[in-house]
Design a protein around this motif. Structure first.
Motif, PDB file in Angstrom:
ATOM      1  N   ALA A 248     -59.638 -52.855  17.325  1.00 37.32           N
ATOM      2  CA  ALA A 248     -60.893 -53.522  16.974  1.00 37.32           C
ATOM      3  C   ALA A 248     -61.928 -52.495  16.526  1.00 37.32           C
ATOM      4  CB  ALA A 248     -61.419 -54.319  18.158  1.00 37.32           C
ATOM      5  N   GLU A 249     -62.859 -52.960  15.691  1.00 37.29           N
ATOM      6  CA  GLU A 249     -63.954 -52.099  15.239  1.00 37.29           C
ATOM      7  C   GLU A 249     -65.304 -52.596  15.750  1.00 37.29           C
ATOM      8  OE1 GLU A 249     -62.844 -50.909  10.835  1.00 37.29           O
ATOM      9  OE2 GLU A 249     -61.919 -52.822  11.414  1.00 37.29           O
ATOM     10  N   MET A 250     -65.292 -53.728  16.417  1.00 37.37           N
ATOM     11  CA  MET A 250     -66.493 -54.322  16.990  1.00 37.37           C
ATOM     12  C   MET A 250     -66.040 -55.319  18.040  1.00 37.37           C
ATOM     13  SD  MET A 250     -69.469 -56.562  14.996  1.00 37.37           S
ATOM     14  CE  MET A 250     -70.090 -55.155  14.072  1.00 37.37           C
ATOM     15  N   VAL A 251     -66.854 -55.520  19.074  1.00 35.13           N
ATOM     16  CA  VAL A 251     -66.541 -56.544  20.074  1.00 35.13           C
ATOM     17  C   VAL A 251     -67.619 -57.615  20.032  1.00 35.13           C
ATOM     18  CG1 VAL A 251     -65.258 -54.985  21.586  1.00 35.13           C
ATOM     19  CG2 VAL A 251     -67.727 -55.307  21.943  1.00 35.13           C
ATOM     20  N   LYS A 252     -67.234 -58.842  20.369  1.00 36.63           N
ATOM     21  CA  LYS A 252     -68.179 -59.960  20.364  1.00 36.63           C
ATOM     22  C   LYS A 252     -68.368 -60.473  21.786  1.00 36.63           C
ATOM     23  CE  LYS A 252     -67.172 -64.122  18.601  1.00 36.63           C
ATOM     24  NZ  LYS A 252     -67.466 -65.052  19.730  1.00 36.63           N
ATOM     25  N   LEU A 253     -69.609 -60.753  22.127  1.00 39.55           N
ATOM     26  CA  LEU A 253     -69.900 -61.328  23.435  1.00 39.55           C
ATOM     27  C   LEU A 253     -70.921 -62.446  23.290  1.00 39.55           C
ATOM     28  CD1 LEU A 253     -72.878 -60.127  24.443  1.00 39.55           C
ATOM     29  CD2 LEU A 253     -71.516 -58.077  24.819  1.00 39.55           C
ATOM     30  N   GLU A 254     -70.893 -63.361  24.237  1.00 41.77           N
ATOM     31  CA  GLU A 254     -71.718 -64.566  24.171  1.00 41.77           C
ATOM     32  C   GLU A 254     -72.966 -64.452  25.029  1.00 41.77           C
ATOM     33  OE1 GLU A 254     -67.860 -67.555  23.598  1.00 41.77           O
ATOM     34  OE2 GLU A 254     -69.339 -67.967  25.165  1.00 41.77           O
ATOM     35  N   GLY A 255     -74.076 -64.982  24.495  1.00 40.96           N
ATOM     36  CA  GLY A 255     -75.282 -65.144  25.276  1.00 40.96           C
ATOM     37  C   GLY A 255     -76.274 -64.004  25.170  1.00 40.96           C
ATOM     38  N   ALA A 256     -77.430 -64.225  25.827  1.00 35.08           N
ATOM     39  CA  ALA A 256     -78.493 -63.220  25.899  1.00 35.08           C
ATOM     40  C   ALA A 256     -78.759 -62.979  27.393  1.00 35.08           C
ATOM     41  CB  ALA A 256     -79.728 -63.695  25.147  1.00 35.08           C
ATOM     42  N   GLY A 257     -79.992 -63.121  27.852  1.00 35.98           N
ATOM     43  CA  GLY A 257     -80.250 -62.937  29.285  1.00 35.98           C
ATOM     44  C   GLY A 257     -79.727 -61.611  29.797  1.00 35.98           C
ATOM     45  N   HIS A 258     -78.885 -61.667  30.841  1.00 36.76           N
ATOM     46  CA  HIS A 258     -78.352 -60.424  31.403  1.00 36.76           C
ATOM     47  C   HIS A 258     -77.403 -59.719  30.437  1.00 36.76           C
ATOM     48  CE1 HIS A 258     -74.880 -63.000  32.307  1.00 36.76           C
ATOM     49  NE2 HIS A 258     -74.178 -61.894  32.439  1.00 36.76           N
ATOM     50  N   LYS A 259     -76.956 -60.423  29.403  1.00 40.19           N
ATOM     51  CA  LYS A 259     -76.073 -59.790  28.422  1.00 40.19           C
ATOM     52  C   LYS A 259     -76.819 -58.771  27.555  1.00 40.19           C
ATOM     53  CE  LYS A 259     -72.358 -62.174  29.476  1.00 40.19           C
ATOM     54  NZ  LYS A 259     -71.694 -63.086  28.545  1.00 40.19           N
ATOM     55  N   LEU A 260     -78.146 -58.831  27.559  1.00 42.24           N
ATOM     56  CA  LEU A 260     -78.919 -57.838  26.797  1.00 42.24           C
ATOM     57  C   LEU A 260     -78.652 -56.433  27.326  1.00 42.24           C
ATOM     58  CD1 LEU A 260     -82.331 -59.729  26.498  1.00 42.24           C
ATOM     59  CD2 LEU A 260     -80.541 -59.496  24.747  1.00 42.24           C
ATOM     60  N   ASP A 261     -78.528 -56.300  28.643  1.00 43.76           N
ATOM     61  CA  ASP A 261     -78.208 -54.997  29.233  1.00 43.76           C
ATOM     62  C   ASP A 261     -76.815 -54.539  28.799  1.00 43.76           C
ATOM     63  OD1 ASP A 261     -80.621 -54.846  30.563  1.00 43.76           O
ATOM     64  OD2 ASP A 261     -79.840 -55.756  32.405  1.00 43.76           O
ATOM     65  N   VAL A 262     -75.895 -55.493  28.684  1.00 46.67           N
ATOM     66  CA  VAL A 262     -74.531 -55.160  28.251  1.00 46.67           C
ATOM     67  C   VAL A 262     -74.544 -54.696  26.803  1.00 46.67           C
ATOM     68  CG1 VAL A 262     -72.215 -56.067  27.870  1.00 46.67           C
ATOM     69  CG2 VAL A 262     -73.520 -56.793  29.884  1.00 46.67           C
ATOM     70  N   ILE A 263     -75.248 -55.418  25.951  1.00 47.48           N
ATOM     71  CA  ILE A 263     -75.328 -55.040  24.531  1.00 47.48           C
ATOM     72  C   ILE A 263     -75.907 -53.639  24.380  1.00 47.48           C
ATOM     73  CG2 ILE A 263     -76.428 -55.590  22.322  1.00 47.48           C
ATOM     74  CD1 ILE A 263     -76.358 -58.556  23.207  1.00 47.48           C
ATOM     75  N   LYS A 264     -76.995 -53.390  25.090  1.00 48.26           N
ATOM     76  CA  LYS A 264     -77.633 -52.068  25.016  1.00 48.26           C
ATOM     77  C   LYS A 264     -76.700 -50.984  25.540  1.00 48.26           C
ATOM     78  CE  LYS A 264     -82.024 -49.811  26.204  1.00 48.26           C
ATOM     79  NZ  LYS A 264     -81.559 -48.601  26.893  1.00 48.26           N
ATOM     80  N   PHE A 265     -76.031 -51.247  26.630  1.00 51.34           N
ATOM     81  CA  PHE A 265     -75.123 -50.287  27.256  1.00 51.34           C
ATOM     82  C   PHE A 265     -73.984 -49.922  26.297  1.00 51.34           C
ATOM     83  CE2 PHE A 265     -71.788 -49.052  30.347  1.00 51.34           C
ATOM     84  CZ  PHE A 265     -72.510 -48.212  31.186  1.00 51.34           C
TER      85      PHE A 265
END
Length: 270
Positions: free
Chosen positions: A114-131
Motif C-alpha cells: 500500500a502507498e496510503m491507508v484509509k481510516l474512518e471518522g474524526a474525533g479521536h481519529k484526529l490524533d491517529v491521523i496526526k500520528f
C-alpha cells in the motif's frame, strides 16, 4: 500493461496537484491480482482495497468481521497487479483504535504494498491521523457514512442532511485535513454539502454518493459491474458493464464518465 504508457505512476503529491489543476480523480475498489491488472490498464488513478471485501468477497453483512490479516493479504496480491495506480488500503475495524495500533497496522499494509491507508471518522481519529502523517504514512480520511459505524448509525443512512449535522461534517473535514490527511472520501453526503467541503479543504475529496462536485469518485468494483451481492443497491450505484461490454470496457466507461463530469448525475446523488 497500462494504456497510459506516457503517464507516470500516481504519487501522493500528484493527488493535490490534480485538484489544483481541476483534473477529476478516478478511484475504484479492487481485491485481487487479475482485476488489479485490468483496472490499472483501464486507467484508474487510485485503487482502494476496501474493507468492503467483507461484504462482496467474504459474504458478511458488514465490514466489521474483516481482520487486519485479511487486509494485508489482499493488499499484497493487488499490489502485484498495479503499475500506475496509487494503492490505498483500509485499516480494518479497531485496528486504528489508538495511534500505536494504527501505526503497527499501517506499517504492515505499507510493507505489503500500500502507498496510503484509509481510516474512518474524526474525533479521536484526529490524533491517529496526526500520528501517522508525522511518521510519513499517508492517510486517506473517510467521513459521512462510515461503514464501520453501522451499529451506531442504526444502518446505512445519508449523513449531514440537518443543518447541525452538516456543520459538524464540514468542521470534521477541515479538522482531518489540518491533522495531516492527504485525501478525503465523502460517502452518502448531500451534494450541496460535499461541494462546500470540497471548496473548503485543500486536499482532494473523493465522493461516493456525494454528488458531482467532489474532486473525484469511487465505486465498489462489484457494483460497477452490476453484480448482485444480496444487498440493497444504493442510489449512487451505476452498472457500467452494460455500456462497456467487458470488464475493461466498463472500467474505461466509468473513468471517462467521472472525468467528463457525466457521472454522477442527479439520479445518482443525494
Amino acid at each position: 500493461m497500462s494504456t497510459h504508457a506516457d503517464s507516470k505512476p500516481w504519487t501522493v503529491p500528484a493527488l493535490r496537484q490534480a485538484k489544483q489543476a481541476g483534473r477529476k480523480l478516478v478511484m475504484l475498489t479492487c481485491y485481487d491480482y487479475g482485476f488489479a491488472r485490468t483496472v490499472d490498464a483501464a486507467g484508474v488513478d487510485i485503487v482502494l482495497i476496501g474493507d468492503s471485501l467483507g461484504m462482496v468477497v467474504q459474504g458478511h453483512d458488514s465490514t466489521l468481521p474483516v481482520s487486519l490479516e485479511d487486509m494485508v493479504y489482499h493488499t499484497r496480491i493487488v499490489a502485484r497487479g498495479l503499475e500506475r495506480a496509487l494503492l490505498v488500503s483500509d485499516l480494518s475495524f479497531q485496528s486504528d483504535a489508538t495511534p500505536e495500533r494504527a501505526l503497527d497496522a499501517a506499517t504492515q499494509l505499507l510493507q505489503a504494498g500500500a502507498e496510503m491507508v484509509k481510516l474512518e471518522g474524526a474525533g479521536h481519529k484526529l490524533d491517529v491521523i496526526k500520528f501517522l502523517s508525522e511518521r510519513d504514512i499517508p492517510v486517506c480520511s473517510h467521513l459521512g457514512l462510515t461503514p464501520q459505524s453501522v451499529l451506531s448509525f442504526g444502518g446505512y443512512k445519508v449523513q449531514g442532511r440537518e443543518d447541525a449535522a452538516a456543520e459538524k461534517l464540514l468542521a470534521d473535514a477541515t479538522a482531518v485535513a489540518n491533522a495531516g490527511a492527504s485525501l478525503l472520501v465523502l460517502e452518502c453526503v448531500p451534494s450541496a454539502l460535499a461541494a462546500r467541503i470540497t471548496a473548503a479543504v485543500e486536499i482532494p475529496t473523493i465522493g461516493i454518493g456525494a454528488g458531482p462536485d467532489c474532486d473525484g469518485q469511487v465505486l465498489v468494483l462489484h457494483d460497477l459491474l452490476g453484480l448482485e451481492m444480496g444487498h440493497r443497491r444504493p442510489k449512487f450505484v451505476k452498472d457500467f458493464l452494460a455500456e462497456g461490454g467487458s470488464v475493461g470496457g466498463a472500467v474505461r466507461a466509468y473513468a471517462q464518465a467521472v472525468r467528463d463530469g457525466s457521472f454522477p448525475d442527479a439520479a445518482h446523488s443525494y
